[in-house]
Scaffold this active site. Structure first.
Site, PDB file in Angstrom:
ATOM      1  N   ILE A 151      29.201  98.372  95.142  1.00  0.00           N
ATOM      2  CA  ILE A 151      28.970  98.690  96.319  1.00  0.00           C
ATOM      3  C   ILE A 151      28.185  99.925  96.463  1.00  0.00           C
ATOM      4  CG2 ILE A 151      30.275  99.163  98.305  1.00  0.00           C
ATOM      5  CD1 ILE A 151      32.587  97.064  97.438  1.00  0.00           C
TER       6      ILE A 151
ATOM      7  N   ASP B 254      29.422 109.874  89.449  1.00  0.00           N
ATOM      8  CA  ASP B 254      30.085 108.535  89.031  1.00  0.00           C
ATOM      9  C   ASP B 254      30.499 109.026  87.257  1.00  0.00           C
ATOM     10  OD1 ASP B 254      30.545 105.912  87.670  1.00  0.00           O
ATOM     11  OD2 ASP B 254      30.364 105.362  89.518  1.00  0.00           O
TER      12      ASP B 254
ATOM     13  N   CYS C 177      34.513 104.727  94.926  1.00  0.00           N
ATOM     14  CA  CYS C 177      35.251 104.816  93.700  1.00  0.00           C
ATOM     15  C   CYS C 177      36.514 104.098  93.898  1.00  0.00           C
ATOM     16  CB  CYS C 177      35.250 106.105  92.878  1.00  0.00           C
ATOM     17  SG  CYS C 177      36.119 107.245  94.123  1.00  0.00           S
ATOM     18  N   PRO C 178      37.191 103.651  92.963  1.00  0.00           N
ATOM     19  CA  PRO C 178      38.400 102.904  92.961  1.00  0.00           C
ATOM     20  C   PRO C 178      39.467 103.891  93.243  1.00  0.00           C
ATOM     21  CG  PRO C 178      37.821 102.752  90.541  1.00  0.00           C
ATOM     22  CD  PRO C 178      36.448 103.429  91.579  1.00  0.00           C
TER      23      PRO C 178
ATOM     24  N   THR D 162      35.177 103.735 102.804  1.00  0.00           N
ATOM     25  CA  THR D 162      35.426 102.097 102.978  1.00  0.00           C
ATOM     26  C   THR D 162      36.009 101.616 102.033  1.00  0.00           C
ATOM     27  OG1 THR D 162      33.123 101.731 102.297  1.00  0.00           O
ATOM     28  CG2 THR D 162      33.194 101.880 104.461  1.00  0.00           C
ATOM     29  N   SER D 163      36.409 102.513 101.018  1.00  0.00           N
ATOM     30  CA  SER D 163      36.902 102.177  99.665  1.00  0.00           C
ATOM     31  C   SER D 163      38.564 101.953  99.453  1.00  0.00           C
ATOM     32  CB  SER D 163      36.583 103.034  98.743  1.00  0.00           C
ATOM     33  OG  SER D 163      36.706 102.719  97.151  1.00  0.00           O
ATOM     34  N   ARG D 164      39.290 102.803  99.381  1.00  0.00           N
ATOM     35  CA  ARG D 164      40.804 102.954  99.463  1.00  0.00           C
ATOM     36  C   ARG D 164      41.352 104.319 100.068  1.00  0.00           C
ATOM     37  NH1 ARG D 164      40.243  98.232  99.061  1.00  0.00           N
ATOM     38  NH2 ARG D 164      41.035  96.772  97.404  1.00  0.00           N
TER      39      ARG D 164
ATOM     40  N   ASP E  21      37.415 102.735 107.070  1.00  0.00           N
ATOM     41  CA  ASP E  21      37.775 101.468 106.988  1.00  0.00           C
ATOM     42  C   ASP E  21      39.069 100.973 106.159  1.00  0.00           C
ATOM     43  OD1 ASP E  21      37.298  98.703 107.580  1.00  0.00           O
ATOM     44  OD2 ASP E  21      36.865  98.180 105.626  1.00  0.00           O
TER      45      ASP E  21
ATOM     46  N   GLU F 180      47.906 102.347 105.462  1.00  0.00           N
ATOM     47  CA  GLU F 180      47.414 101.287 106.281  1.00  0.00           C
ATOM     48  C   GLU F 180      48.297  99.954 106.220  1.00  0.00           C
ATOM     49  OE1 GLU F 180      43.575 100.583 104.419  1.00  0.00           O
ATOM     50  OE2 GLU F 180      44.231  98.408 103.685  1.00  0.00           O
TER      51      GLU F 180
ATOM     52  N   HIS G 207      40.315  97.875 107.828  1.00  0.00           N
ATOM     53  CA  HIS G 207      39.924  97.057 106.486  1.00  0.00           C
ATOM     54  C   HIS G 207      39.039  95.779 106.812  1.00  0.00           C
ATOM     55  CE1 HIS G 207      41.141  97.208 102.227  1.00  0.00           C
ATOM     56  NE2 HIS G 207      40.021  96.668 102.235  1.00  0.00           N
TER      57      HIS G 207
END
Ligand code: NAI
Length: 343
Positions: free
Chosen positions: A155, A174, A205-206, A232-234, A258, A263, A295
């Site tokens: 992404i 990264d 990133c996760p 928009t990841s976590r 997002d 959430e 989300h």
């Protein structure tokens, strides 16, 4: 194979049923989220299909395993909601959809950036109210500005490609630099340099132990004054209280979310007639320079088709005893398969 599908909405039924017409699984749909309280619904069902806000902690997994479940098929890329150690101990195998339309999330990220920069959310309301003044709607050209992309997987790379097409300079971070991103002219830098050098920072990133609250008070202190932050990841990547302080001081000039760390109790429910109990979230909603979506980054017809097909193919592989190319194994907490690209 019988599959208990949790957190089902109408669109999940529609897309999973369409994909299943070619595969012939028996889908049992449940509307509630999967938690230790609801896990008994899956008793006797060998495969459980779960989504991002389902809770697959040890308690839930123990109930599923005791009920005869042997496969967890996530219909998501992220797997931070699964206790992989407990799953391994209980003999539960876990598969996910590692790659589905990265364009869906990448384009939503760019939508947030464009809307925040040109204040589309405010302009929309104003014009409908007969107010045609431009005061307060001033944006900046993206062309020539710097975007910092944290996490250049599938992404992040797609976002970097779109924004380099806008003429932006890309700074990237990264642990595993990616040649494709370098082809866009991106420069890999350390995080402090990325924070200090970016007009816009976007997270891809996760969420793992190392990245929890990656954007905290210290990181915000390193940012350019007025920088835009997009996640928009976590949700857990960002310390929401620190971000509120950053918005109040003007260090953060705009925020697009997002995802949100708390959430689970909010997103995908209609709470429009209720009092929101989360004061941090409510405070975020009061800022004119904040846009929050619930989300929906993945939410395109293309992505839902691909997620549904890939999820059901993962189950078919398991049922047929074929290698699970999208399995997440506990040893290192990452998927060791080649990762079947969804349809
Ligand atoms: P990916 O696995 O292809 O890429 C993640 C990248 O982050 C990898 O290159 C990895 O090396 C990098 N990374 C790991 N630790 C890092 C660190 N400390 N600093 C910087 N980079 C780091 O994942 P993909 O498909 O690009 O997805 C990214 C995230 O987007 C997912 O983890 C998921 O949480 C989120 N997501 C959000 C959706 C939404 O609807 N909003 C939908 C799908 C995914």
């Amino acid at each position: 194979m019988r599959i208990a599908v949790f957190s089902t909405r109408n669109y999940d039924r529609e897309f999973l049923s369409a994909a299943n017409s070619r595969l012939g699984h028996e889908l049992v749909f449940f509307e509630p989220r999967l938690t230790a309280e609801t896990a008994r619904l899956a008793a006797g069902i060998p495969a459980v299909c779960a989504f991002v806000n389902d809770e697959l902690g040890r308690g839930t997994l123990e109930i599923l395993a005791a009920g005869g479940t042997t496969l967890i098929a996530l219909r998501s890329a992220g797997f931070n909601n699964v206790d992989l150690a407990a799953a391994a101990e209980l003999g539960l195998r876990v598969v996910r959809v590692p790659a589905y339309s990265p364009h869906a999330v990448a384009e939503h990220t760019v939508a947030l950036i464009l809307a925040l920069n040109r204040k589309i959310h405010r302009a929309y309301q104003r014009v409908r109210d007969g107010n045609f003044s431009l005061d307060g709607l001033l944006g900046f050209d993206l062309n020539g500005r710097a975007v910092g992309v944290i996490g250049t997987g599938i992404i992040g790379t797609t976002v970097a490609g779109i924004l380099s097409g806008f003429g932006m300079c890309v700074l990237a971070s990264d642990p595993f630099p990616n040649e494709r991103v370098r082809e866009f002219g991106a420069l890999y830098v350390e995080l402090p340099e990325l924070f200090a050098g970016s007009d816009i920072i976007t997270l891809h990133c996760p969420l793992v132990a190392d990245t929890a609250h990656l954007v905290d008070r210290a990181a915000i202190g390193q940012m350019r004054r007025g920088a835009m932050l997009v996640n928009t990841s976590r949700g857990g990547l960002v310390d929401s209280k620190a971000v509120i302080a950053g918005l109040k001081s003007g260090r953060i000039g705009a925020l697009g979310l997002d995802v949100y760390e708390e959430e689970t109790e909010l997103f995908s429910h209609d709470l429009s007639g209720q009092i929101i109990q989360d004061d941090v979230f409510s405070r975020l909603l009061t800022f004119p320079n904040v846009i929050i979506t619930a989300h929906q980054g993945y939410f395109t017809a293309d992505a839902l088709e691909q997620i549904s097909t890939a999820t059901l193919l993962n189950v078919a592989d398991f049922e047929a005893g074929r290698p699970l190319v999208n399995e997440i194994r506990f040893e290192s907490g990452v998927d060791h398969g080649g990762g079947r690209r969804a349809a």
